[in-house]
Design a protein around this motif. Structure first.
Motif, PDB file in Angstrom:
ATOM      1  N   TRP A  45       4.132  -7.563   0.193  1.00  0.00           N
ATOM      2  CA  TRP A  45       5.375  -7.050  -0.406  1.00  0.00           C
ATOM      3  C   TRP A  45       5.807  -7.974  -1.534  1.00  0.00           C
ATOM      4  N   CYS A  46       6.484  -7.406  -2.547  1.00  0.00           N
ATOM      5  CA  CYS A  46       7.182  -8.205  -3.556  1.00  0.00           C
ATOM      6  C   CYS A  46       8.468  -7.479  -3.923  1.00  0.00           C
ATOM      7  N   GLN A  47       9.356  -8.189  -4.596  1.00  0.00           N
ATOM      8  CA  GLN A  47      10.679  -7.621  -4.878  1.00  0.00           C
ATOM      9  C   GLN A  47      10.645  -6.472  -5.873  1.00  0.00           C
ATOM     10  N   SER A  48       9.506  -6.198  -6.481  1.00  0.00           N
ATOM     11  CA  SER A  48       9.391  -5.061  -7.406  1.00  0.00           C
ATOM     12  C   SER A  48       8.914  -3.797  -6.706  1.00  0.00           C
ATOM     13  N   TRP A  49       8.838  -3.839  -5.360  1.00  0.00           N
ATOM     14  CA  TRP A  49       8.372  -2.675  -4.620  1.00  0.00           C
ATOM     15  C   TRP A  49       9.182  -1.441  -5.045  1.00  0.00           C
ATOM     16  N   THR A  50       8.449  -0.368  -5.328  1.00  0.00           N
ATOM     17  CA  THR A  50       9.052   0.900  -5.736  1.00  0.00           C
ATOM     18  C   THR A  50       8.337   2.027  -5.014  1.00  0.00           C
ATOM     19  N   ASP A  52       0.794  -1.229   0.000  1.00  0.00           N
ATOM     20  CA  ASP A  52       0.000   0.000   0.000  1.00  0.00           C
ATOM     21  C   ASP A  52       0.827   1.281   0.000  1.00  0.00           C
ATOM     22  N   ASN A  53       2.161   1.190  -0.009  1.00  0.00           N
ATOM     23  CA  ASN A  53       2.974   2.399  -0.200  1.00  0.00           C
ATOM     24  C   ASN A  53       3.919   2.234  -1.395  1.00  0.00           C
ATOM     25  N   CYS A  54       3.539   1.350  -2.301  1.00  0.00           N
ATOM     26  CA  CYS A  54       4.301   1.096  -3.533  1.00  0.00           C
ATOM     27  C   CYS A  54       3.652   1.856  -4.690  1.00  0.00           C
ATOM     28  N   MET A  55       4.440   2.271  -5.652  1.00  0.00           N
ATOM     29  CA  MET A  55       3.900   3.010  -6.801  1.00  0.00           C
ATOM     30  C   MET A  55       2.953   2.165  -7.655  1.00  0.00           C
TER      31      MET A  55
END
Length: 104
Positions: A96-101, A71-74
């Motif tokens: 979460w996932c490893q593409s979090w930006t 919920d704080n990822c682009m």
């Protein structure tokens, strides 16, 4: 040979990222969380991006930093609890996932 495989992986990853806006267009603006099935962490795409439903479960992943959550990822879409990376599913806001930006 390993360099060739790494290049193929990077090229395919970049092509996938380039297609994200197209995939995001599949979701209508009126989609709500209850309309999208929750992403199964055991699904192939979820596993490919190391998706977890609870961000703290990723604390041992080298790409994870404290405070990173869906919920704080682009890529997060609040209106549907969706993610542009998983356009057919909703995701856990605290996941979460490893593409979090970071959101800009």
């Amino acid at each position: 040979m390993a360099d060739h495989s790494r290049r193929d992986f990077m090229r395919n990853s970049l092509l996938g990222l380039a297609a994200l806006p197209l995939g995001a267009g599949i979701l209508s603006k009126s989609a709500f969380a209850q309309d999208l099935p929750r992403l199964d962490p055991s699904a192939d795409q979820a596993q490919a991006l190391n998706y977890v439903e609870n961000a703290s479960d990723a604390s041992d992943h080298p790409a994870y930093s404290e405070g990173e959550r869906c919920d704080n990822c682009m890529f997060w879409q609040a209106e549907s609890q969706g993610c542009q990376l998983f356009p057919q599913n909703s995701v856990e806001p605290g996941g979460w996932c490893q593409s979090w930006t970071a959101q800009s």
